[in-house]
Structures are given as structure tokens and as C-alpha cells.
Design a protein around this motif. Structure first.
Motif, PDB file in Angstrom:
ATOM      1  N   GLU A 131      35.877 -36.873  -4.658  1.00  0.00           N
ATOM      2  CA  GLU A 131      36.190 -35.636  -3.951  1.00  0.00           C
ATOM      3  C   GLU A 131      37.690 -35.471  -3.836  1.00  0.00           C
ATOM      4  OE1 GLU A 131      34.222 -35.973  -0.185  1.00  0.00           O
ATOM      5  OE2 GLU A 131      32.278 -35.398  -1.032  1.00  0.00           O
ATOM      6  N   VAL A 132      38.102 -34.190  -3.700  1.00  0.00           N
ATOM      7  CA  VAL A 132      39.524 -33.908  -3.534  1.00  0.00           C
ATOM      8  C   VAL A 132      39.716 -32.864  -2.463  1.00  0.00           C
ATOM      9  CG1 VAL A 132      41.587 -32.945  -4.620  1.00  0.00           C
ATOM     10  CG2 VAL A 132      40.124 -34.498  -5.889  1.00  0.00           C
ATOM     11  N   ASP A 133      40.698 -33.070  -1.623  1.00  0.00           N
ATOM     12  CA  ASP A 133      41.098 -32.092  -0.620  1.00  0.00           C
ATOM     13  C   ASP A 133      42.348 -31.409  -1.141  1.00  0.00           C
ATOM     14  OD1 ASP A 133      41.291 -30.669   1.745  1.00  0.00           O
ATOM     15  OD2 ASP A 133      42.550 -32.192   2.684  1.00  0.00           O
ATOM     16  N   ASN A 134      42.254 -30.128  -1.420  1.00  0.00           N
ATOM     17  CA  ASN A 134      43.357 -29.372  -2.002  1.00  0.00           C
ATOM     18  C   ASN A 134      43.929 -28.433  -0.955  1.00  0.00           C
ATOM     19  OD1 ASN A 134      45.014 -27.553  -3.342  1.00  0.00           O
ATOM     20  ND2 ASN A 134      43.679 -27.361  -5.102  1.00  0.00           N
ATOM     21  N   ASN A 135      45.151 -28.697  -0.521  1.00  0.00           N
ATOM     22  CA  ASN A 135      45.824 -27.834   0.438  1.00  0.00           C
ATOM     23  C   ASN A 135      47.194 -27.457  -0.107  1.00  0.00           C
ATOM     24  OD1 ASN A 135      46.215 -26.398   2.812  1.00  0.00           O
ATOM     25  ND2 ASN A 135      46.977 -28.165   3.937  1.00  0.00           N
ATOM     26  N   LEU A 136      47.204 -27.077  -1.412  1.00  0.00           N
ATOM     27  CA  LEU A 136      48.461 -26.797  -2.090  1.00  0.00           C
ATOM     28  C   LEU A 136      49.007 -25.416  -1.787  1.00  0.00           C
ATOM     29  CD1 LEU A 136      47.658 -28.267  -5.619  1.00  0.00           C
ATOM     30  CD2 LEU A 136      48.867 -29.350  -3.734  1.00  0.00           C
ATOM     31  N   GLY A 137      48.166 -24.520  -1.275  1.00  0.00           N
ATOM     32  CA  GLY A 137      48.624 -23.174  -0.989  1.00  0.00           C
ATOM     33  C   GLY A 137      48.545 -22.239  -2.168  1.00  0.00           C
ATOM     34  N   LEU A 138      47.718 -22.598  -3.189  1.00  0.00           N
ATOM     35  CA  LEU A 138      47.516 -21.738  -4.348  1.00  0.00           C
ATOM     36  C   LEU A 138      46.080 -21.251  -4.388  1.00  0.00           C
ATOM     37  CD1 LEU A 138      49.345 -23.484  -7.320  1.00  0.00           C
ATOM     38  CD2 LEU A 138      49.907 -21.284  -6.316  1.00  0.00           C
ATOM     39  N   PRO A 139      45.825 -20.085  -4.978  1.00  0.00           N
ATOM     40  CA  PRO A 139      44.439 -19.650  -5.157  1.00  0.00           C
ATOM     41  C   PRO A 139      43.734 -20.610  -6.081  1.00  0.00           C
ATOM     42  CG  PRO A 139      45.905 -18.297  -6.467  1.00  0.00           C
ATOM     43  CD  PRO A 139      46.790 -19.165  -5.596  1.00  0.00           C
ATOM     44  N   VAL A 140      42.467 -20.935  -5.797  1.00  0.00           N
ATOM     45  CA  VAL A 140      41.789 -21.959  -6.584  1.00  0.00           C
ATOM     46  C   VAL A 140      40.630 -21.427  -7.404  1.00  0.00           C
ATOM     47  CG1 VAL A 140      42.377 -23.747  -4.924  1.00  0.00           C
ATOM     48  CG2 VAL A 140      40.224 -22.518  -4.673  1.00  0.00           C
ATOM     49  N   SER A 141      40.334 -20.131  -7.296  1.00  0.00           N
ATOM     50  CA  SER A 141      39.180 -19.626  -8.026  1.00  0.00           C
ATOM     51  C   SER A 141      39.411 -19.609  -9.520  1.00  0.00           C
ATOM     52  CB  SER A 141      38.826 -18.219  -7.547  1.00  0.00           C
ATOM     53  OG  SER A 141      39.926 -17.345  -7.717  1.00  0.00           O
ATOM     54  N   THR A 142      40.630 -19.231  -9.940  1.00  0.00           N
ATOM     55  CA  THR A 142      40.920 -19.144 -11.360  1.00  0.00           C
ATOM     56  C   THR A 142      42.386 -19.418 -11.612  1.00  0.00           C
ATOM     57  OG1 THR A 142      39.217 -17.465 -11.630  1.00  0.00           O
ATOM     58  CG2 THR A 142      40.781 -17.692 -13.412  1.00  0.00           C
ATOM     59  N   LEU A 143      42.682 -20.193 -12.641  1.00  0.00           N
ATOM     60  CA  LEU A 143      44.051 -20.416 -13.072  1.00  0.00           C
ATOM     61  C   LEU A 143      44.376 -19.494 -14.235  1.00  0.00           C
ATOM     62  CD1 LEU A 143      44.313 -24.302 -13.122  1.00  0.00           C
ATOM     63  CD2 LEU A 143      45.171 -22.742 -11.384  1.00  0.00           C
ATOM     64  N   PRO A 144      45.675 -19.207 -14.485  1.00  0.00           N
ATOM     65  CA  PRO A 144      46.021 -18.464 -15.691  1.00  0.00           C
ATOM     66  C   PRO A 144      45.421 -19.147 -16.910  1.00  0.00           C
ATOM     67  CG  PRO A 144      47.933 -18.659 -14.277  1.00  0.00           C
ATOM     68  CD  PRO A 144      46.848 -19.516 -13.662  1.00  0.00           C
ATOM     69  N   GLY A 145      44.790 -18.351 -17.768  1.00  0.00           N
ATOM     70  CA  GLY A 145      44.081 -18.922 -18.902  1.00  0.00           C
ATOM     71  C   GLY A 145      42.595 -18.947 -18.674  1.00  0.00           C
ATOM     72  N   GLY A 146      42.157 -18.603 -17.450  1.00  0.00           N
ATOM     73  CA  GLY A 146      40.728 -18.466 -17.204  1.00  0.00           C
ATOM     74  C   GLY A 146      40.018 -19.729 -16.827  1.00  0.00           C
ATOM     75  N   THR A 147      40.733 -20.804 -16.475  1.00  0.00           N
ATOM     76  CA  THR A 147      40.084 -22.049 -16.093  1.00  0.00           C
ATOM     77  C   THR A 147      39.632 -21.983 -14.645  1.00  0.00           C
ATOM     78  OG1 THR A 147      41.455 -23.299 -17.628  1.00  0.00           O
ATOM     79  CG2 THR A 147      40.356 -24.542 -15.905  1.00  0.00           C
ATOM     80  N   SER A 148      38.331 -22.034 -14.432  1.00  0.00           N
ATOM     81  CA  SER A 148      37.803 -21.935 -13.075  1.00  0.00           C
ATOM     82  C   SER A 148      37.876 -23.281 -12.378  1.00  0.00           C
ATOM     83  CB  SER A 148      36.353 -21.455 -13.107  1.00  0.00           C
ATOM     84  OG  SER A 148      35.788 -21.511 -11.818  1.00  0.00           O
ATOM     85  N   LEU A 149      38.261 -23.256 -11.097  1.00  0.00           N
ATOM     86  CA  LEU A 149      38.288 -24.462 -10.287  1.00  0.00           C
ATOM     87  C   LEU A 149      37.215 -24.428  -9.206  1.00  0.00           C
ATOM     88  CD1 LEU A 149      42.107 -25.043  -9.805  1.00  0.00           C
ATOM     89  CD2 LEU A 149      40.588 -25.938 -11.561  1.00  0.00           C
ATOM     90  N   ASP A 150      36.259 -23.519  -9.343  1.00  0.00           N
ATOM     91  CA  ASP A 150      35.203 -23.368  -8.348  1.00  0.00           C
ATOM     92  C   ASP A 150      34.115 -24.403  -8.622  1.00  0.00           C
ATOM     93  OD1 ASP A 150      33.724 -22.422  -6.261  1.00  0.00           O
ATOM     94  OD2 ASP A 150      32.877 -20.726  -7.381  1.00  0.00           O
ATOM     95  N   ILE A 151      34.439 -25.670  -8.321  1.00  0.00           N
ATOM     96  CA  ILE A 151      33.543 -26.797  -8.626  1.00  0.00           C
ATOM     97  C   ILE A 151      32.887 -27.285  -7.350  1.00  0.00           C
ATOM     98  CG2 ILE A 151      33.457 -29.144  -9.533  1.00  0.00           C
ATOM     99  CD1 ILE A 151      35.848 -28.393 -11.294  1.00  0.00           C
ATOM    100  N   ASP A 152      31.574 -27.472  -7.391  1.00  0.00           N
ATOM    101  CA  ASP A 152      30.825 -27.785  -6.184  1.00  0.00           C
ATOM    102  C   ASP A 152      30.619 -29.281  -5.941  1.00  0.00           C
ATOM    103  OD1 ASP A 152      30.475 -25.078  -5.557  1.00  0.00           O
ATOM    104  OD2 ASP A 152      28.809 -24.928  -6.961  1.00  0.00           O
ATOM    105  N   ALA A 153      30.342 -30.050  -6.969  1.00  0.00           N
ATOM    106  CA  ALA A 153      30.045 -31.463  -6.767  1.00  0.00           C
ATOM    107  C   ALA A 153      30.197 -32.222  -8.080  1.00  0.00           C
ATOM    108  CB  ALA A 153      28.629 -31.640  -6.223  1.00  0.00           C
TER     109      ALA A 153
END
Length: 352
Positions: free
Chosen positions: A62-84
Motif C-alpha cells: 500500500e501507498v499513502d500519497n499526499n503529494l498534492g497532485l491529481p491522481v486520477s490521470t497523468l499526462p499520457g493517459g496513465t491512470s492511477l485509480d488503483i484499488d488493491a
């Protein structure tokens, strides 16, 4: 308000696999009462981490991400919406990663010279056969987890750090030492320290936390939330495509033909904590494109939305600042990124 967090897991590195930096988001591992452990020197603990071979295990990363960036999509279309995710290792080089992402699952299995990737959403599988000479570079075909991440961090910043052991912790039900790396005063970095919880018995890193100034909470943390050190059944590392799946077979080259181009395109200035990566994006990388879930993604619009306009001898562009790092992207596609203040990036671009 707590940042939105989701369970995550690891990525296969190496362009020969065609896998590009999957990241993870999750709840931090639960803390427990600090255990009493025998005293150990920082040097001894570092050496034991560097020389320990990852044993057979199964765990949730698991990772706790508190970087202050949107996490749904990165430039290039890479989704970070990962559940488990679950990670498995047999201690002999074979590994498995299972990522849940909404209603779909992405699986990566390495068994000897064979690497399978499978996406349930598209019902597509790829079988890659890796030549023996390429397998001599294990970092190209391994899963990232707290242990792998820590090894990479130690190799990068150990010589420019003050290293101490600061107490003990309990992570994923395991007793651990707290190893702390603090940048030396000469390092120009946004980071305050990196904390590593090392399993007291197995000497495997269980948690890696990146700390910044002004807060006691990690800006980024990757950790096992549960882990079992035990032999894993051989069946975990065998993969059979589901019925009806589209299967593609590939032969990985000993050295990816684009590898030299990548190395030539990206340079590193500085070392240790204030290292800066500089290079240039391909023209198509900044062009509007479609994300993996069909959404339209405009990288330049995202830069304008989340970045600060800047100008200087390097030209014009945008700076994006997070709690752990800064990125500068120019309008003509050059970039500089590092865990450093903006001025260090400007100097790095000026030196190109």
C-alpha cells in the motif's frame, strides 16, 4: 481532511517488457506498540539491507500519497485509480503482481525466462520470452515493493546522507528497526528525511516513508499492510490465459533497441538528494491524446492548470511543485525534475 487513498502495488521496470511506471495509492500501514529489540548500528543495518536477498513472501503493498497532485490521470493517459494489489515472490526470482483497478484486474507474472501480462478489461494477454543475457540484469524484470524501492534509495543517497537508527516500529504485524536517512547540509533538497522500517528478523524493508519540512505526516509512503514470509506454491507463478483471451507472444531483445536512445535523451546533473533529471519529451507526448479509459487528455492544458508560468534564459514554461519535488517543463518540450527547489532546476536547464 485526509488525502484520498487507495491500496496499491508494484510495477515491472524495464522498457523491454513495455511496462511504464505504474504507481500506487493506499492507506499507510497500521502502527503498533514499538517492540523492544537488540541495539544495532546504522552501518550494520544498512549493510544487512543491501545484502539480503528477498525471501519467499506474499503480501499487500500500500501507498499513502499526499503529494498534492491529481491522481486520477497523468499526462499520457496513465491512470492511477488503483484499488488493491497483492505481491508474491518465491525467493528464487519468480514473482507475481495482481492489481485491482475498478472492475478490472491487471496481472504480471514472471516465471524464469517467461513474463506474462494480462488485462481483464480487454481480455488481452502478452507472453514475453526473455533471453538469458537479459536475465543477468534482474532490475529490468523485477517487481517494485518497499524492499526494492529501499535498495534503490540507499544506492542513490547513502553517501550524501547522515544515517541513524531511531527506535523501533511494528509494521504489518512485524517488529522492525527505524532506519533514518537525513540529507547532509550541502544538499539542496526539499526533503527532510527518508525513514525505512526494516524487518528485525528478515532484514527486509517493510515501509519506506518520504518526509518533508513542516509536517509529521509522510508526503509519500509505500508499505506492506500485511506480509507472510513463507514458501509460495508454484502455481502462483504459472499463468494460463482465460478462455477467449487475445494472446500476443513476443521475444524480448537482450538490449531494448530504444534503451540507448533513452539513456542519451535523459541526463543527470548533481548526485544524491539534489540530483536533477533533464531531457526532452517527444513531440507527440505533449499533443492531445486519448487516455486508457477513453478520456481525452491534453498534457499542455494540464500543465497550465496545475503549473505556474515561468520564464528565463531557458525560455518559457511551467513549474509544478509538490511536497517532495519540482518539475519544470518548457513550452518547447524540455524538462527538468528533482526533489529540489525551482532554482536548482533552472540552473540544470541552463547547463544543458
Amino acid at each position: 481532511m485526509q488525502p484520498k487513498t487507495k491500496a496499491i502495488t508494484a510495477a515491472v521496470t524495464g522498457s523491454a517488457l513495455g511496462a511504464a511506471g505504474l504507481a500506487w495509492l493506499a492507506m499507510p500501514a497500521a502502527a503498533g506498540e514499538a517492540p523492544e529489540l537488540p541495539a544495532i548500528s546504522a552501518e550494520e543495518l544498512v549493510q544487512s539491507v543491501a545484502t539480503t536477498k528477498t525471501p519467499a513472501l506474499a503480501g499487500t503493498v500500500e501507498v499513502d500519497n499526499n503529494l498534492g497532485l491529481p491522481v486520477s490521470t497523468l499526462p499520457g493517459g496513465t491512470s492511477l485509480d488503483i484499488d488493491a494489489a497483492r505481491v508474491y515472490n518465491d525467493g528464487a526470482g519468480n514473482s507475481k503482481l495482481a492489481i485491482e483497478q475498478g472492475a478490472s484486474e491487471h496481472t504480471i507474472v514472471r516465471n524464469g525466462a517467461t513474463v506474462w501480462t494480462y488485462d481483464s478489461a480487454s481480455n488481452e494477454a502478452t507472453k514475453v520470452t526473455v533471453p538469458p543475457e537479459a536475465l543477468q540484469k534482474p532490475e529490468e524484470y523485477q517487481l517494485s515493493d518497499p524492499a526494492t524501492a529501499t535498495t534503490q534509495v540507499l544506492a542513490k543517497v547513502r553517501e550524501s546522507s547522515t544515517v541513524t537508527v531511531e527506535g523501533t516500529a511494528r509494521v504489518a504485524g512485524r517488529a522492525a528497526y527505524e532506519l533514518v536517512l537525513t540529507p547532509k547540509p550541502t544538499e539542496r533538497t526539499l526533503l527532510r528525511e527518508v525513514r525505512v522500517a526494516v524487518d528485525a528478523e528478515k532484514r527486509v524493508p517493510l515501509r519506506l516513508a518520504v518526509m518533508t519540512y513542516g509536517t509529521s505526516d509522510p508526503a509519500f509512503q509505500v508499505a506492506f499492510s500485511d506480509i507472510a514470509f513463507a514458501p509460495q506454491p508454484a502455481s502462483e507463478f504459472q499463468f494460463t490465459p482465460p478462455q477467449g483471451a487475445k494472446v500476443t507472444e513476443e521475444q524480448a531483445p537482450a538490449e531494448h533497441p530504444d534503451q540507448r536512445a533513452v539513456e542519451d535523451a535523459v541526463q543527470v546533473s548533481g548526485d544524491g538528494w539534489d540530483s536533477v533529471l533533464t531531457g526532452s519529451f517527444p513531440a507527440e507526448a505533449l499533443a492531445p491524446q486519448q487516455g486508457e479509459r477513453g478520456q481525452n487528455v491534453d498534457p499542455k492544458a494540464l500543465l497550465a492548470q496545475f503549473g505556474k508560468p515561468v520564464s528565463g534564459a531557458f525560455g518559457t514554461g511551467y513549474v509544478i511543485t509538490t511536497k517532495v519535488g519540482t518539475a519544470l517543463v518548457t513550452d518547447d518540450g524540455r524538462f527538468a525534475v528533482g526533489a529540489v527547489p525551482e532554482q536548482v532546476l533552472i540552473e540544470a536547464l541552463g547547463a544543458k
